[in-house]
Motif scaffolding. Structure first.
Motif, PDB file in Angstrom:
ATOM      1  N   ASN A 102       0.830  -1.216   0.000  1.00  0.00           N
ATOM      2  CA  ASN A 102       0.000   0.000   0.000  1.00  0.00           C
ATOM      3  C   ASN A 102       0.860   1.261   0.000  1.00  0.00           C
ATOM      4  OD1 ASN A 102      -2.112  -1.733   0.180  1.00  0.00           O
ATOM      5  ND2 ASN A 102      -2.691  -1.210   2.282  1.00  0.00           N
ATOM      6  N   TYR A 103       1.940   1.181   0.733  1.00  0.00           N
ATOM      7  CA  TYR A 103       2.859   2.320   0.846  1.00  0.00           C
ATOM      8  C   TYR A 103       3.402   2.680  -0.539  1.00  0.00           C
ATOM      9  CZ  TYR A 103       6.785   4.993   2.939  1.00  0.00           C
ATOM     10  OH  TYR A 103       7.681   5.960   3.318  1.00  0.00           O
ATOM     11  N   LYS A 104       3.848   1.655  -1.259  1.00  0.00           N
ATOM     12  CA  LYS A 104       4.405   1.887  -2.600  1.00  0.00           C
ATOM     13  C   LYS A 104       3.333   2.368  -3.564  1.00  0.00           C
ATOM     14  CE  LYS A 104       6.479  -2.209  -2.864  1.00  0.00           C
ATOM     15  NZ  LYS A 104       7.365  -3.313  -3.312  1.00  0.00           N
ATOM     16  N   GLU A 105       2.167   1.746  -3.427  1.00  0.00           N
ATOM     17  CA  GLU A 105       1.079   2.102  -4.342  1.00  0.00           C
ATOM     18  C   GLU A 105       0.657   3.561  -4.151  1.00  0.00           C
ATOM     19  OE1 GLU A 105      -2.318  -0.700  -4.372  1.00  0.00           O
ATOM     20  OE2 GLU A 105      -3.453   1.096  -4.991  1.00  0.00           O
ATOM     21  N   ALA A 106       0.588   3.987  -2.890  1.00  0.00           N
ATOM     22  CA  ALA A 106       0.158   5.362  -2.616  1.00  0.00           C
ATOM     23  C   ALA A 106       1.124   6.380  -3.215  1.00  0.00           C
ATOM     24  CB  ALA A 106       0.024   5.574  -1.111  1.00  0.00           C
ATOM     25  N   LEU A 107       2.377   5.982  -3.390  1.00  0.00           N
ATOM     26  CA  LEU A 107       3.389   6.915  -3.900  1.00  0.00           C
ATOM     27  C   LEU A 107       3.753   6.637  -5.356  1.00  0.00           C
ATOM     28  CD1 LEU A 107       5.762   6.950  -0.768  1.00  0.00           C
ATOM     29  CD2 LEU A 107       3.969   8.584  -1.337  1.00  0.00           C
ATOM     30  N   ASP A 108       3.126   5.618  -5.959  1.00  0.00           N
ATOM     31  CA  ASP A 108       3.457   5.233  -7.333  1.00  0.00           C
ATOM     32  C   ASP A 108       4.939   4.939  -7.506  1.00  0.00           C
ATOM     33  OD1 ASP A 108       1.046   5.117  -8.683  1.00  0.00           O
ATOM     34  OD2 ASP A 108       0.957   7.303  -8.910  1.00  0.00           O
ATOM     35  N   ILE A 109       5.491   4.164  -6.604  1.00  0.00           N
ATOM     36  CA  ILE A 109       6.892   3.764  -6.743  1.00  0.00           C
ATOM     37  C   ILE A 109       6.948   2.235  -6.759  1.00  0.00           C
ATOM     38  CG2 ILE A 109       7.995   5.809  -5.742  1.00  0.00           C
ATOM     39  CD1 ILE A 109       8.046   4.379  -3.029  1.00  0.00           C
ATOM     40  N   ASP A 110       7.935   1.682  -7.455  1.00  0.00           N
ATOM     41  CA  ASP A 110       7.975   0.213  -7.524  1.00  0.00           C
ATOM     42  C   ASP A 110       8.883  -0.395  -6.470  1.00  0.00           C
ATOM     43  OD1 ASP A 110      10.408   0.873  -8.552  1.00  0.00           O
ATOM     44  OD2 ASP A 110       9.966   0.235 -10.605  1.00  0.00           O
ATOM     45  N   SER A 111       9.595   0.481  -5.755  1.00  0.00           N
ATOM     46  CA  SER A 111      10.504  -0.051  -4.747  1.00  0.00           C
ATOM     47  C   SER A 111      10.788   1.035  -3.705  1.00  0.00           C
ATOM     48  CB  SER A 111      11.795  -0.470  -5.455  1.00  0.00           C
ATOM     49  OG  SER A 111      12.741  -0.878  -4.509  1.00  0.00           O
ATOM     50  N   VAL A 112      11.019   0.622  -2.473  1.00  0.00           N
ATOM     51  CA  VAL A 112      11.443   1.609  -1.478  1.00  0.00           C
ATOM     52  C   VAL A 112      12.966   1.675  -1.485  1.00  0.00           C
ATOM     53  CG1 VAL A 112       9.404   1.503  -0.006  1.00  0.00           C
ATOM     54  CG2 VAL A 112      11.298  -0.099   0.378  1.00  0.00           C
ATOM     55  N   TYR A 113      13.518   2.599  -0.752  1.00  0.00           N
ATOM     56  CA  TYR A 113      14.939   2.915  -0.841  1.00  0.00           C
ATOM     57  C   TYR A 113      15.385   3.407   0.518  1.00  0.00           C
ATOM     58  CZ  TYR A 113      19.032   5.357  -2.891  1.00  0.00           C
ATOM     59  OH  TYR A 113      20.282   5.789  -3.225  1.00  0.00           O
ATOM     60  N   GLY A 114      16.587   3.052   0.934  1.00  0.00           N
ATOM     61  CA  GLY A 114      17.045   3.602   2.197  1.00  0.00           C
ATOM     62  C   GLY A 114      18.203   2.842   2.801  1.00  0.00           C
ATOM     63  N   GLU A 115      18.464   3.161   4.038  1.00  0.00           N
ATOM     64  CA  GLU A 115      19.635   2.631   4.738  1.00  0.00           C
ATOM     65  C   GLU A 115      19.545   1.110   4.902  1.00  0.00           C
ATOM     66  OE1 GLU A 115      19.973   4.326   8.636  1.00  0.00           O
ATOM     67  OE2 GLU A 115      21.968   3.489   8.962  1.00  0.00           O
ATOM     68  N   ALA A 116      20.618   0.437   4.510  1.00  0.00           N
ATOM     69  CA  ALA A 116      20.665  -1.022   4.613  1.00  0.00           C
ATOM     70  C   ALA A 116      20.489  -1.459   6.062  1.00  0.00           C
ATOM     71  CB  ALA A 116      21.997  -1.528   4.067  1.00  0.00           C
ATOM     72  N   GLY A 117      19.743  -2.538   6.254  1.00  0.00           N
ATOM     73  CA  GLY A 117      19.605  -3.099   7.594  1.00  0.00           C
ATOM     74  C   GLY A 117      18.412  -2.590   8.377  1.00  0.00           C
ATOM     75  N   TYR A 118      17.631  -1.707   7.786  1.00  0.00           N
ATOM     76  CA  TYR A 118      16.473  -1.145   8.501  1.00  0.00           C
ATOM     77  C   TYR A 118      15.207  -1.219   7.646  1.00  0.00           C
ATOM     78  CZ  TYR A 118      19.925   0.513  11.792  1.00  0.00           C
ATOM     79  OH  TYR A 118      20.942   0.557  12.708  1.00  0.00           O
ATOM     80  N   THR A 119      14.080  -1.368   8.311  1.00  0.00           N
ATOM     81  CA  THR A 119      12.797  -1.432   7.597  1.00  0.00           C
ATOM     82  C   THR A 119      12.352  -0.008   7.223  1.00  0.00           C
ATOM     83  OG1 THR A 119      11.483  -1.149   9.598  1.00  0.00           O
ATOM     84  CG2 THR A 119      12.098  -3.420   9.015  1.00  0.00           C
ATOM     85  N   THR A 120      11.355   0.053   6.382  1.00  0.00           N
ATOM     86  CA  THR A 120      10.827   1.360   5.969  1.00  0.00           C
ATOM     87  C   THR A 120      10.402   2.191   7.179  1.00  0.00           C
ATOM     88  OG1 THR A 120      10.178   0.556   3.813  1.00  0.00           O
ATOM     89  CG2 THR A 120       8.964   2.463   4.638  1.00  0.00           C
ATOM     90  N   ASN A 121       9.675   1.576   8.097  1.00  0.00           N
ATOM     91  CA  ASN A 121       9.213   2.330   9.271  1.00  0.00           C
ATOM     92  C   ASN A 121      10.353   2.743  10.190  1.00  0.00           C
ATOM     93  OD1 ASN A 121       6.550   2.759   8.847  1.00  0.00           O
ATOM     94  ND2 ASN A 121       5.882   0.836   9.771  1.00  0.00           N
ATOM     95  N   GLU A 122      11.418   1.959  10.195  1.00  0.00           N
ATOM     96  CA  GLU A 122      12.588   2.366  10.992  1.00  0.00           C
ATOM     97  C   GLU A 122      13.324   3.505  10.290  1.00  0.00           C
ATOM     98  OE1 GLU A 122      13.554  -1.860  13.245  1.00  0.00           O
ATOM     99  OE2 GLU A 122      14.522  -1.457  11.315  1.00  0.00           O
TER     100      GLU A 122
END
Ligand code: BES
Ligand code: MN
Ligand code: MN
Length: 462
Positions: free
Chosen positions: A276-296
Motif C-alpha cells: 500500500n505504501y508503494k502504491e500510494a506513492l506510485d513507486i515500484d521499490s522503497v529505498y534507504g539505509e541497509a539493515g532497517y525497515t521502511t518504518n525504521e
C-alpha cells in the motif's frame, strides 16, 4: 449538559464553517508578502479562544509573528494543560498542481475520506488540528465539563523554525507553567488504527553554496578546463551517502541511540503494508539505509536529504553555459541524543573539507532543533490512551514519527513537562504538498477525543 458525541453532531456544520473561514486566510510565514494576512490570522485565532470561554486572551508581540496566549484557570489546585499549535502554514506552491485553490477551502471526497475532506493549505497542518482544541474547549466550557485549568499558546512561525517562540518560552516560564503539554500536529497510523506519537526527529537545515569562476562561462570555450560548480556540488552531495546509504559525515552517528531488539520487534508489530505504501506513492521499490525497515528508516534513523538544488540555466530550451555558482538546501533529520548544533558543525566541517580545487564552498546553517521521545508510562500518555479507547474503541499504538516539531524538546527543557502528541492526520493528507486536506471524520473525531484527555488527566493526577 450534553455529552461530547451529541455536541459534535449538533454543531458539526458550524465547526466546519468556522475552520473553513480560518483556512481562507493565507498565513504563509515564510513569505513576507503575506504579512498582513498572517497577522490577521492571529486576531481570528485570539477571538475564537475568547468565544470558546478563555478568561484571558493576549496577542503577544514578538520580533516576528505574534504568539497567542490564552487561559482559563478554574482552580489553582487543579492540574493545568498547556495546548500548543501553530496558525502559520507552508507556502502552497506549485500552485498548478492543486485541484482547487489552496486558500479557497472545499470539501471533496477521496478514497480514504468517503465522508469528505477539507482541501486547503493548513487544513491538517496545523489550522485544522489546532482548531479541534478550540472547539473541544468550547464544549467543555459551555457544557460545564472543564475538569482542570487550560492554557493555550498558538504561534505563527512554526514552519520557519519557531525562533521567536523559543525566546518567548524562555522569558515566560511562570506564565506557561503547566502539568502537561498537549499538541495535535502529527498523524495517526490509519482511521481504524489510532496511535499516539511518542517521538519526533530533530532537524538540522543548511544551505550550501559552491562558487567557481567569477562569471558564467561559455561551456564550449571553458568546458573541461575549469571546475563546474554544479558538477562539483552534485558530486559532493552524492558522496554524502555510501553504497549502503549510510551517511558519510565523520562522527554523524556517534550519539545515535540504537534501539534494542525488543524495541524494534515491538515497532514491527504496528500494522503496515509495504504494498500500500508503494502504491500510494506510485513507486515500484522503497529505498534507504541497509539493515532497517521502511518504518525504521523514517522514524528511528537519521537522514540527509537535498530539499532543493539550483544553478545555471533552467529556462526554456538550451543555453550553453557553465554557471559561476551552484546552490542546495539540505535537511538532516536527527534522532534523540544527536545534538543539532553539533551535527550542523560536523556537516560544515566535512562539506568544506571535500570541496574540489577550483571552487570555494560556503555552508550557512538555517535552523534546527532536537529530537524528542516521550515515555508511555506517564500520566499524560495514559490519559490520552484512555481517551482514544473511549472514542475509537481500541487502544492506541505508540508510534515514533519522522517529522519534527523542534520546539517540543525546548518545552521540556524550559517548562519541565512532558508533551503528549495526539495527532489526527493521515500520511496521505498531503501536508506541505499540493492538495493538502484533512478528513471531516478526523477533524470531528479529534474534537470528540480531546475532552477525554482532560478528564482522565485530571483523574489520574489525583
Ligand atoms: N506538523 C509538522 C510536523 C509533523 C508532521 C510531525 C507530521 C509529525 C508528523 C510541522 O508543522 C512541520 O512541518 N515541521 C517541520 C519542521 C519545521 C522546523 C519547519 C518539518 O518536520 O519539516
Ligand atoms: Mn505542523
Ligand atoms: Mn508543517
Amino acid at each position: 449538559m450534553k455529552n461530547i458525541k451529541s455536541y459534535v453532531q449538533e454543531n458539526k456544520q458550524r465547526f466546519l464553517d468556522e475552520l473553513i473561514e480560518l483556512l481562507k486566510i493565507p498565513s504563509i510565514s515564510a513569505d513576507s508578502a503575506y504579512k498582513e494576512h498572517t497577522v490577521k490570522t492571529a486576531d481570528v485565532v485570539a477571538k475564537s479562544l475568547t468565544d470558546a470561554g478563555c478568561d484571558v486572551v493576549e496577542i503577544c508581540k514578538t520580533e516576528g509573528y505574534p504568539i497567542i496566549y490564552a487561559h482559563k484557570i478554574i482552580d489553582k489546585n487543579l492540574p493545568t494543560v498547556l495546548v500548543y499549535g501553530h496558525y502559520d502554514v507552508q507556502p502552497p506552491d506549485p500552485l498548478n498542481l492543486w485541484t482547487s485553490p489552496p486558500f479557497e477551502p472545499v470539501i471533496k471526497t477521496t478514497k480514504l475520506h468517503p465522508e469528505g475532506a477539507i482541501f486547503a493549505r493548513g487544513a491538517c497542518d496545523d489550522k485544522g488540528q489546532m482548531y479541534m482544541h478550540v472547539k473541544a474547549l468550547e464544549f467543555m466550557t459551555t457544557q460545564n465539563q472543564l475538569p482542570c485549568n487550560v492554557k493555550f499558546m498558538i504561534e505563527g512561525e512554526e514552519e520557519v523554525g519557531s525562533v521567536n517562540l523559543a525566546k518567548f518560552v524562555k522569558q515566560n516560564q511562570d506564565k506557561l507553567s503547566n502539568d502537561v503539554i498537549l499538541i495535535s500536529d502529527t498523524g495517526m497510523i490509519a482511521k481504524d488504527v489510532p496511535s499516539i506519537t511518542t517521538g519526533l526527529r530533530g532537524l538540522s537545515y543548511v544551505e550550501v553554496e559552491v562558487t567557481g569562476p567569477n562569471r558564467d562561462l561559455h561551456s564550449g570555450l571553458y568546458g573541461g578546463a575549469v571546475a563546474n560548480p554544479i558538477n562539483v556540488l552534485t558530486k559532493m552531495i552524492a558522496s554524502l551517502h555510501d553504497e549502503n546509504n549510510h551517511i558519510t559525515i565523520p562522527g554523524f552517528y556517534d550519539n545515535v541511540e540504537e534501539l534494542s531488539k525488543e524495541e524494534r520487534a515491538q515497532m514491527a508489530k504496528a500494522p503496515f503494508s509495504l504494498e500500500n505504501y508503494k502504491e500510494a506513492l506510485d513507486i515500484d521499490s522503497v529505498y534507504g539505509e541497509a539493515g532497517y525497515t521502511t518504518n525504521e528508516r523514517n522514524s528511528i534513523r537519521p537522514t540527509l536529504d537535498v530539499n532543493g538544488i539550483w544553478g545555471g540555466y533552467t529556462g526554456e530550451g538550451a543555453k550553453t553555459v557553465i554557471a559561476s555558482q551552484a546552490f542546495a538546501k539540505i535537511s538532516m533529520r536527527l534522532v534523540p541524543n544527536q545534538d543539532w548544533e553539533n551535527i550542523t558543525a560536523l556537516f560544515k566541517k566535512h562539506f568544506e573539507s571535500i570541496a574540489s580545487k577550483g571552487v570555494t564552498v560556503k555552508v550557512t546553517p538555517h535552523h534546527g532543533g532536537q529530537g524528542y521521545v516521550t515515555p508511555i508510562d506517564s500520566i499524560g500518555y495514559k490519559a490520552a490512551s484512555k481517551a482514544y479507547e473511549e472514542t475509537f474503541g481500541k487502544t492506541p499504538i505508540p508510534q515514533r514519527s519522522g517529522g519534527s516539531i523542534p520546539i517540543v524538546a525546548l518545552f521540556e527543557q524550559e517548562l519541565k513537562s512532558k508533551t503528549i502528541l495526539m495527532g489526527f492526520g493521515l500520511d496521505s493528507d498531503a501536508i506541505h504538498s499540493p492538495n493538502e486536506h484533512f478528513g471531516v471524520w478526523n477533524y470531528l473525531k479529534g474534537i470528540e477525543t480531546i475532552p477525554g484527555f482532560y478528564k482522565h488527566f485530571t483523574e489520574l493526577s489525583k
